[in-house]
Design an enzyme around this catalytic site. Structure first.
Site, PDB file in Angstrom:
ATOM      1  N   SER A 187       5.738   4.646  -4.218  1.00 17.90           N
ATOM      2  CA  SER A 187       6.231   3.152  -5.367  1.00 17.90           C
ATOM      3  C   SER A 187       7.690   2.861  -5.574  1.00 17.90           C
ATOM      4  O   SER A 187       7.705   3.443  -6.312  1.00 17.90           O
ATOM      5  CB  SER A 187       5.237   2.211  -5.753  1.00 17.90           C
ATOM      6  N   GLU A 194      -4.580  10.294   1.635  1.00 10.97           N
ATOM      7  CA  GLU A 194      -4.987  10.668   0.051  1.00 10.97           C
ATOM      8  C   GLU A 194      -5.906   9.914  -0.199  1.00 10.97           C
ATOM      9  O   GLU A 194      -6.617   9.661  -0.726  1.00 10.97           O
ATOM     10  CB  GLU A 194      -3.989   9.085  -0.319  1.00 10.97           C
ATOM     11  N   GLN A 228       4.714  12.752  -4.939  1.00  8.28           N
ATOM     12  CA  GLN A 228       4.703  11.059  -3.548  1.00  8.28           C
ATOM     13  C   GLN A 228       5.869  10.499  -4.486  1.00  8.28           C
ATOM     14  O   GLN A 228       5.000   9.501  -4.770  1.00  8.28           O
ATOM     15  CB  GLN A 228       3.295  11.408  -3.662  1.00  8.28           C
TER      16      GLN A 228
HETATM   17  C1  LIG Z   1      -2.999   6.200 -11.757  1.00  7.74           C
HETATM   18  C2  LIG Z   1      -2.125   6.150 -10.076  1.00  7.74           C
HETATM   19  C3  LIG Z   1      -1.739   6.900  -9.418  1.00  7.74           C
HETATM   20  C4  LIG Z   1      -0.563   6.817  -9.140  1.00  7.74           C
HETATM   21  N1  LIG Z   1       0.398   7.900  -8.424  1.00  7.74           N
HETATM   22  C5  LIG Z   1       1.365   7.654  -7.379  1.00  7.74           C
HETATM   23  C6  LIG Z   1       2.754   8.097  -7.232  1.00  7.74           C
HETATM   24  O1  LIG Z   1       2.046   9.471  -7.137  1.00  7.74           O
HETATM   25  N2  LIG Z   1       2.942   7.880  -5.870  1.00  7.74           N
HETATM   26  C7  LIG Z   1       3.240   6.593  -5.983  1.00  7.74           C
HETATM   27  O2  LIG Z   1       4.472   6.667  -4.977  1.00  7.74           O
HETATM   28  N3  LIG Z   1       3.251   5.448  -6.446  1.00  7.74           N
HETATM   29  C8  LIG Z   1       1.258   5.609  -7.347  1.00  7.74           C
HETATM   30  N4  LIG Z   1       1.233   5.212  -7.685  1.00  7.74           N
HETATM   31  C9  LIG Z   1       1.111   3.804  -7.486  1.00  7.74           C
HETATM   32  C10 LIG Z   1       0.644   2.582  -6.717  1.00  7.74           C
HETATM   33  O3  LIG Z   1       0.292   3.498  -5.115  1.00  7.74           O
HETATM   34  C11 LIG Z   1       0.603   1.152  -6.869  1.00  7.74           C
HETATM   35  O4  LIG Z   1       0.077   1.061  -7.969  1.00  7.74           O
HETATM   36  C12 LIG Z   1      -0.067   0.756  -6.054  1.00  7.74           C
HETATM   37  O5  LIG Z   1       0.238   0.046  -4.563  1.00  7.74           O
HETATM   38  C13 LIG Z   1      -0.322  -1.160  -6.442  1.00  7.74           C
HETATM   39  O6  LIG Z   1       1.245  -1.152  -6.450  1.00  7.74           O
HETATM   40  P1  LIG Z   1       1.307  -2.411  -7.727  1.00  7.74           P
HETATM   41  O7  LIG Z   1       1.408  -1.495  -8.626  1.00  7.74           O
HETATM   42  O8  LIG Z   1       3.147  -2.944  -7.362  1.00  7.74           O
HETATM   43  O9  LIG Z   1       1.164  -3.112  -7.496  1.00  7.74           O
HETATM   44  P2  LIG Z   1       1.274  -5.069  -6.567  1.00  7.74           P
HETATM   45  O10 LIG Z   1       1.205  -4.895  -5.154  1.00  7.74           O
HETATM   46  O11 LIG Z   1       2.841  -5.257  -7.253  1.00  7.74           O
HETATM   47  O12 LIG Z   1      -0.074  -6.161  -7.229  1.00  7.74           O
HETATM   48  C14 LIG Z   1      -0.525  -6.455  -8.001  1.00  7.74           C
HETATM   49  C15 LIG Z   1      -2.234  -7.203  -8.229  1.00  7.74           C
HETATM   50  O13 LIG Z   1      -2.143  -8.179  -6.416  1.00  7.74           O
HETATM   51  C16 LIG Z   1      -2.908  -7.378  -5.278  1.00  7.74           C
HETATM   52  N5  LIG Z   1      -2.290  -7.635  -4.114  1.00  7.74           N
HETATM   53  C17 LIG Z   1      -1.363  -7.283  -3.559  1.00  7.74           C
HETATM   54  N6  LIG Z   1      -1.253  -7.984  -2.514  1.00  7.74           N
HETATM   55  C18 LIG Z   1      -2.301  -8.061  -2.728  1.00  7.74           C
HETATM   56  C19 LIG Z   1      -2.849  -8.618  -0.964  1.00  7.74           C
HETATM   57  N7  LIG Z   1      -2.020  -8.718   0.058  1.00  7.74           N
HETATM   58  N8  LIG Z   1      -4.161  -9.118  -1.103  1.00  7.74           N
HETATM   59  C20 LIG Z   1      -4.902  -8.747  -2.166  1.00  7.74           C
HETATM   60  N9  LIG Z   1      -4.546  -9.125  -3.364  1.00  7.74           N
HETATM   61  C21 LIG Z   1      -3.245  -7.947  -3.147  1.00  7.74           C
HETATM   62  C22 LIG Z   1      -3.602  -6.336  -5.647  1.00  7.74           C
HETATM   63  O14 LIG Z   1      -4.326  -5.539  -5.336  1.00  7.74           O
HETATM   64  C23 LIG Z   1      -2.788  -5.806  -7.352  1.00  7.74           C
HETATM   65  O15 LIG Z   1      -4.272  -6.138  -8.163  1.00  7.74           O
HETATM   66  C24 LIG Z   1       0.047   5.425  -8.767  1.00  7.74           C
HETATM   67  C25 LIG Z   1      -1.040   4.428  -9.198  1.00  7.74           C
HETATM   68  C26 LIG Z   1      -2.015   5.080 -10.204  1.00  7.74           C
HETATM   69  C27 LIG Z   1      -2.216   3.400 -10.819  1.00  7.74           C
END
Ligand SMILES: Cc1cc2nc3c(=O)[nH]c(=O)nc-3n(C[C@H](O)[C@H](O)[C@H](O)COP(=O)(O)OP(=O)(O)OC[C@H]3O[C@@H](n4cnc5c(N)ncnc54)[C@H](O)[C@@H]3O)c2cc1C
Length: 407
Positions: A129, A245, A126
Site C-alpha cells: 500500500s 492473505e 508486506q
Molecule cells: C490492520 C491493517 C493492516 C494493514 N497491513 C498492511 C501491510 O502490512 N502492508 C500493506 O501494504 N498494506 C497494509 N494495510 C493497508 C491496506 O491494504 C489498505 O488500507 C487497504 O487496501 C485500503 O486502501 P486505502 O487505505 O488506501 O483505502 P482506499 O482504497 O482509499 O479506500 C477508501 C474507501 O473507499 C472504498 N473504495 C475504494 N475503492 C472502491 C471501489 N472500487 N468500490 C467500492 N468502494 C471502494 C474503500 O472500501 C474504503 O472504504 C493494512 C491496513 C490495515 C487496516
C-alpha cells in the site's frame, strides 16, 4: 465434509496437544499481550513451535515445513487457539511473504529465506500500500529503475506496513514501467529492511498500538537476484500474496476473530439482570451473533474442504474474510453494549486485550487485505457474475500525460 477427526487426524491432534502442553511455559499466553510488544519472547515462542514441527505445516520439507495437509495445519491452529498460545510473530511472513517466495522465488532465494522465516530468525513484512494506492493497488508509484550493472534503485513511499519496525525483510511491489497499463508495469522484489536508504516511521492507531508504519525508500539498491518473478510481471506475483492473505484472514477452517462463547460467557449474567423487553432484544442480538459465528466457521470449513481436494482457493475465499469481519464486529459491539463500563478492563476469553480494545481493533480488519466494499465487488463480479464496476482507467498508463491522461 466430515466434521469428526479421522484416526490420523485424531493422532495428529493428540501429538500437537501433547507438544503444546509440554512446552506451555515457553510458548507464552496470548491473553498477556501483543507479540510485537515483546519481540524476543514472541520469537522464542515461534521457534519453539517450529522445533515441534508446528509452523508451516503445509510447506515443503526442504524449506523447513512438514509437507503436511491443510487439515493438519488447521488442527494446529485450533489447538493453539484452544491453549491460548500467542499468534505467531511472523504471521505475515508465513501467511503472505513465504507463499509468494515459494511460488515465484529462485531456488537460491528459497534456500536463503524460507527456513529462517519459519523459525522466526528473520521477521518479514508486506510493502504494497501507498498513500495514493490501497484498494487500487495497481496504481502504485514507488519506482524501481535498473542501472547498467543490473541492480535496481528504489525510490518512493509505502504506508500501513504492519510490523515494518521489527522486520528484517519485506516483499516490495514497485513500478518498473509507467508507460503501459497499470497492472502490466509492476515488479516484485525482496528488500532488506536494514539496507541504506530505508526509513521506517511508526504510526499510532486508535486502539493505542503502533503496529503500522510509513516506509520511505531513498535510492535503495536491490540486486537483480532479489527479484520475485519476471520484470513487469509483478501483478501476477502480487495476486499470489493477496489470495494467500485472504485465505489466511478468512479462517481456512478455523474460527476467526471473536468466539461467540466468549461473548456469552461475559454477557449471560448481564442479560438476566435486564428488564424483560431489553432482555428479549439482547437475546435476539446474541442469537444473530451465534448464527453469524457458525457462518464463519462453516465458510472456513468449505474453504478448507476445497483446499484439501487440491483446488486453489478462488474468489470465494474473499467471502470468509468478509463474513468473519462483519460477524466479529457485531459481536464486539454487542459485548461492549452489554458489559458497559467493564469493557474498558474486562479481557475477552480468547483475545489479546479488553473488550473495548477488541472493538477498536476490528474496524481495521474491515480494511486490511481488501476492504469490505472491495470484497463485495469481488463476490459480485467473480462469484455471482454480476456486471463489472465501471473502470475508466482500465488499460491507461500510470505516467501523467501532457494531454490530460491518468494522474
Ligand atoms: C490492520 C491493517 C493492516 C494493514 N497491513 C498492511 C501491510 O502490512 N502492508 C500493506 O501494504 N498494506 C497494509 N494495510 C493497508 C491496506 O491494504 C489498505 O488500507 C487497504 O487496501 C485500503 O486502501 P486505502 O487505505 O488506501 O483505502 P482506499 O482504497 O482509499 O479506500 C477508501 C474507501 O473507499 C472504498 N473504495 C475504494 N475503492 C472502491 C471501489 N472500487 N468500490 C467500492 N468502494 C471502494 C474503500 O472500501 C474504503 O472504504 C493494512 C491496513 C490495515 C487496516
Amino acid at each position: 465434509m466430515d466434521f469428526d477427526d479421522t484416526p490420523d487426524e485424531a493422532a495428529w491432534r493428540a501429538s500437537v496437544r501433547g507438544y503444546i502442553t509440554e512446552h506451555r511455559d515457553q510458548l507464552g499466553d496470548r491473553r498477556a499481550g501483543n507479540g510485537r510488544d515483546n519481540v524476543p519472547a514472541a520469537k522464542a515462542s515461534q521457534a519453539c513451535l517450529y522445533e515441534g514441527g508446528l509452523v508451516g505445516v503445509t510447506w515443503p520439507v526442504e524449506f523447513g515445513g512438514q509437507g503436511g495437509t491443510p487439515m493438519q495445519q488447521a488442527i494446529v491452529d485450533q489447538e493453539m487457539a484452544r491453549a491460548a498460545v500467542p499468534a505467531l510473530l511472523n504471521l505475515i511472513g508465513i501467511g503472505m511473504c513465504g507463499p509468494t517466495v515459494i511460488a515465484h522465488g529462485s531456488e537460491d532465494q528459497k534456500q536463503r529465506y524460507l527456513t529462517r522465516l519459519l523459525r522466526c530468525d528473520d521477521i518479514w513484512c508486506q510493502l504494497f500500500s501507498e498513500p495514493g494506492s490501497g484498494s487500487d493497488l495497481a496504481a502504485l508509484r514507488t519506482k524501481a529503475v535498473r542501472d547498467e550493472d543490473g541492480n535496481w534503485h528504489i525510490t518512493g513511499q509505502k504506508v500501513w506496513t504492519t510490523g515494518a519496525h521489527i522486520a528484517d525483510y519485506g516483499i516490495l511491489l514497485t513500478r518498473t514501467n509507467p508507460d503501459v497499463a497499470k497492472h502490466k508495469g509492476l515488479t516484485m522484489f525482496v528488500v532488506d529492511m536494514h539496507a541504506p536508504g530505508v526509513t521506517v516511521r511508526p504510526l499510532r492507531q486508535m486502539n493505542g498500538g503502533a503496529d503500522f508504519n510509513e516506509v520511505f525508500f531513498d535510492d535503495v539498491v536491490i540486486a537483480d537476484g532479489e527479484r520475485l518473478g519476471d520484470v513487469d510481471n509483478g501483478w501476477r506475483v502480487a495476486l499470489t500474496t493477496l489470495m494467500s492473505e485472504r485465505v489466511s484472514l478468512g479462517g481456512g477452517g478455523t474460527d476467526i476473530g471473536l468466539g461467540v462463547d466468549s461473548v456469552i460467557a461475559h454477557t449471560a449474567q448481564r442479560i438476566s439482570a435486564l428488564s424483560a423487553d431489553r432482555q428479549a432484544l439482547a437475546r435476539q442480538d446474541l442469537g444473530r451473533a451465534y448464527v453469524a459465528s457458525l457462518g464463519i466457521r462453516y465458510t472456513g470449513y468449505r474453504l478448507l474442504s476445497a483446499i484439501s481436494r487440491g483446488e486453489a482457493p478462488g474468489p470465494e475465499a474473499s467471502a470468509g474474510k468478509l463474513a468473519g469481519t462483519v460477524a466479529a464486529r457485531a459481536m464486539a459491539d454487542l459485548a461492549v453494549r452489554l458489559i458497559g463500563d467493564e469493557a474498558v478492563y474486562a479481557k475477552t476469553l480468547d483475545g489479546e486485550g479488553t473488550w473495548q480494545h477488541m472493538q477498536a481493533v476490528l474496524p481495521g480488519m474491515a480494511i486490511a487485505g481488501g476492504t469490505d466494499q472491495i470484497l463485495r465487488n469481488v463476490l459480485g463480479e467473480r462469484v455471482l457474475g454480476l456486471p463489472t464496476e465501471p473502470r475508466s482507467d482500465k488499460g491507461a498508463p500510470v505516467r501523467p500525460s501532457t494531454t490530460g491522461g491518468q494522474q
